[in-house]
Design a protein around this motif. Sequence first.
Motif, mmCIF file in Angstrom:
data_model
loop_
_atom_site.group_PDB
_atom_site.id
_atom_site.type_symbol
_atom_site.label_atom_id
_atom_site.label_comp_id
_atom_site.label_asym_id
_atom_site.label_seq_id
_atom_site.Cartn_x
_atom_site.Cartn_y
_atom_site.Cartn_z
ATOM 1 N N MET A 1 0.853 -1.177 0.000
ATOM 2 C CA MET A 1 0.000 0.000 0.000
ATOM 3 C C MET A 1 0.894 1.234 0.000
ATOM 4 O O MET A 1 1.846 1.327 0.770
ATOM 5 N N SER A 2 0.569 2.190 -0.872
ATOM 6 C CA SER A 2 1.390 3.391 -0.961
ATOM 7 C C SER A 2 1.152 4.301 0.239
ATOM 8 O O SER A 2 0.134 4.208 0.936
ATOM 9 N N GLU A 3 2.086 5.172 0.467
ATOM 10 C CA GLU A 3 2.004 6.136 1.577
ATOM 11 C C GLU A 3 0.776 7.032 1.438
ATOM 12 O O GLU A 3 0.093 7.330 2.430
ATOM 13 N N GLU A 4 0.459 7.450 0.218
ATOM 14 C CA GLU A 4 -0.695 8.334 -0.007
ATOM 15 C C GLU A 4 -2.007 7.646 0.352
ATOM 16 O O GLU A 4 -2.870 8.240 1.001
ATOM 17 N N ILE A 5 -2.160 6.387 -0.058
ATOM 18 C CA ILE A 5 -3.383 5.632 0.245
ATOM 19 C C ILE A 5 -3.523 5.460 1.756
ATOM 20 O O ILE A 5 -4.604 5.642 2.326
ATOM 21 N N ARG A 6 -2.420 5.122 2.423
ATOM 22 C CA ARG A 6 -2.441 4.948 3.875
ATOM 23 C C ARG A 6 -2.886 6.229 4.569
ATOM 24 O O ARG A 6 -3.721 6.197 5.484
ATOM 25 N N LEU A 26 -9.069 8.861 -3.338
ATOM 26 C CA LEU A 26 -8.485 7.620 -3.864
ATOM 27 C C LEU A 26 -8.648 7.524 -5.372
ATOM 28 O O LEU A 26 -7.722 7.121 -6.082
ATOM 29 N N LYS A 27 -9.820 7.919 -5.883
ATOM 30 C CA LYS A 27 -10.036 7.894 -7.334
ATOM 31 C C LYS A 27 -9.089 8.864 -8.040
ATOM 32 O O LYS A 27 -8.528 8.544 -9.084
ATOM 33 N N ALA A 28 -8.919 10.057 -7.460
ATOM 34 C CA ALA A 28 -8.008 11.045 -8.052
ATOM 35 C C ALA A 28 -6.576 10.521 -8.053
ATOM 36 O O ALA A 28 -5.834 10.694 -9.030
ATOM 37 N N LEU A 29 -6.178 9.858 -6.976
ATOM 38 C CA LEU A 29 -4.840 9.290 -6.882
ATOM 39 C C LEU A 29 -4.640 8.187 -7.923
ATOM 40 O O LEU A 29 -3.604 8.127 -8.592
ATOM 41 N N GLN A 30 -5.637 7.320 -8.084
ATOM 42 C CA GLN A 30 -5.550 6.262 -9.090
ATOM 43 C C GLN A 30 -5.442 6.846 -10.488
ATOM 44 O O GLN A 30 -4.690 6.352 -11.323
ATOM 45 N N GLU A 31 -6.195 7.903 -10.768
ATOM 46 C CA GLU A 31 -6.146 8.546 -12.085
ATOM 47 C C GLU A 31 -4.760 9.139 -12.343
ATOM 48 O O GLU A 31 -4.211 9.027 -13.433
ATOM 49 N N LYS A 32 -4.190 9.759 -11.315
ATOM 50 C CA LYS A 32 -2.852 10.342 -11.443
ATOM 51 C C LYS A 32 -1.816 9.253 -11.742
ATOM 52 O O LYS A 32 -0.967 9.408 -12.612
ATOM 53 N N GLU A 33 -1.894 8.143 -11.012
ATOM 54 C CA GLU A 33 -0.961 7.035 -11.239
ATOM 55 C C GLU A 33 -1.139 6.440 -12.631
ATOM 56 O O GLU A 33 -0.176 6.086 -13.285
ATOM 57 N N LYS A 34 -2.383 6.337 -13.089
ATOM 58 C CA LYS A 34 -2.673 5.793 -14.418
ATOM 59 C C LYS A 34 -2.048 6.662 -15.507
ATOM 60 O O LYS A 34 -1.415 6.169 -16.431
ATOM 61 N N GLU A 35 -2.202 7.994 -15.386
ATOM 62 C CA GLU A 35 -1.618 8.908 -16.374
ATOM 63 C C GLU A 35 -0.111 8.759 -16.407
ATOM 64 O O GLU A 35 0.499 8.737 -17.465
ATOM 65 N N GLY A 36 0.525 8.654 -15.241
ATOM 66 C CA GLY A 36 1.970 8.491 -15.175
ATOM 67 C C GLY A 36 2.432 7.223 -15.851
ATOM 68 O O GLY A 36 3.417 7.209 -16.575
ATOM 69 N N LYS A 37 1.703 6.117 -15.652
ATOM 70 C CA LYS A 37 2.077 4.841 -16.262
ATOM 71 C C LYS A 37 1.898 4.884 -17.772
ATOM 72 O O LYS A 37 2.703 4.331 -18.504
ATOM 73 N N GLU A 38 0.830 5.545 -18.266
ATOM 74 C CA GLU A 38 0.638 5.660 -19.714
ATOM 75 C C GLU A 38 1.785 6.435 -20.330
ATOM 76 O O GLU A 38 2.290 6.098 -21.389
ATOM 77 N N TRP A 39 2.227 7.503 -19.665
ATOM 78 C CA TRP A 39 3.337 8.313 -20.173
ATOM 79 C C TRP A 39 4.618 7.492 -20.204
ATOM 80 O O TRP A 39 5.358 7.497 -21.180
ATOM 81 N N GLU A 40 4.896 6.732 -19.136
ATOM 82 C CA GLU A 40 6.087 5.892 -19.113
ATOM 83 C C GLU A 40 6.040 4.865 -20.242
ATOM 84 O O GLU A 40 7.037 4.592 -20.877
ATOM 85 N N LYS A 41 4.869 4.300 -20.496
ATOM 86 C CA LYS A 41 4.713 3.323 -21.577
ATOM 87 C C LYS A 41 5.040 3.975 -22.918
ATOM 88 O O LYS A 41 5.744 3.421 -23.733
ATOM 89 N N ASP A 42 4.530 5.201 -23.135
ATOM 90 C CA ASP A 42 4.817 5.911 -24.379
ATOM 91 C C ASP A 42 6.318 6.057 -24.585
ATOM 92 O O ASP A 42 6.824 5.893 -25.680
ATOM 93 N N LEU A 43 7.052 6.383 -23.524
ATOM 94 C CA LEU A 43 8.478 6.647 -23.660
ATOM 95 C C LEU A 43 9.294 5.374 -23.838
ATOM 96 O O LEU A 43 10.356 5.407 -24.420
ATOM 97 N N SER A 44 8.808 4.257 -23.318
ATOM 98 C CA SER A 44 9.586 3.031 -23.415
ATOM 99 C C SER A 44 9.400 2.332 -24.756
ATOM 100 O O SER A 44 10.166 1.467 -25.115
ATOM 101 N N GLU A 45 8.375 2.697 -25.512
ATOM 102 C CA GLU A 45 8.140 2.078 -26.808
ATOM 103 C C GLU A 45 9.132 2.605 -27.837
ATOM 104 O O GLU A 45 9.731 3.653 -27.665
ATOM 105 N N LYS A 46 9.259 1.886 -28.932
ATOM 106 C CA LYS A 46 10.183 2.283 -29.997
ATOM 107 C C LYS A 46 9.629 3.416 -30.852
ATOM 108 O O LYS A 46 10.356 4.013 -31.617
#
Length: 165
Positions: A1-6, A26-46
Motif C-alpha cells: 500500500m502506498s504512503e498516499e493511500i495509507r 483515492l479515485k483522483a490518486l488512481q487517475e494520477k498514477e494511471k496517467e503516469g504509467k501511460e506516459w512511461e509506456k509511451d516513452l519506453s516504446e520504440k
Amino acid sequence: MSEEIRKILEAVARGEISPEEGELLLKALQEKEKEGKEWEKDLSEKNFVLEEDEAVEGDLVLSKKKVIVKGKVKGDLVLINCETFFSGEVEGDLAVISGKIEFDGGKVKGDLALIGAKESGRKPSVGGDVARISNFFVSGMLKMFSTFISNISVSSKKKNSEREG
C-alpha cells in the motif's frame, strides 16, 4: 500500500474527512498514477507519436525512436538518431542530431539545427536561424556516442489540446 493511500485511509478513520471524500481522493490518486504509467509506456516504446490535437509541455528529448510530430511542442525538441516525420509546431528550437527527418511543412519558432542528419520534404517555416552541419566526422562521432546517450529520459507531459481549453 502506498504512503498516499495509507494517509487517506487514516484520515477517514480519524474522522478528518468523510468516507465519500476519501473515495474521491483515492479515485483522483488512481487517475494520477494511471496517467503516469501511460506516459512511461509511451516513452519506453520504440515509437513516439504526437497527434495534431496533442501538445507536450516543456522540452522533449527523444533518442533512437521512430517519431511522428503533428502536434505542438511547447519548448525545445531534440531528436537524437531518430527516424522522424514532422508537420507540427515547436515553440522553441528544433535540433536533429544524426538520423533522418522528413518535413511536411510545420513551424519552428526558434532555431533549426540539423547536425549530421538527412532531411527531405517540404521545409518548415523557421523563426530563427537554420544551421546544417553534415560532415563525415560529425556523423561518425555522433553514431559512436549514440549508445551512451540512448537512455535520455523526458520530463514533460503529453496531453490533449482539447483539455487545455
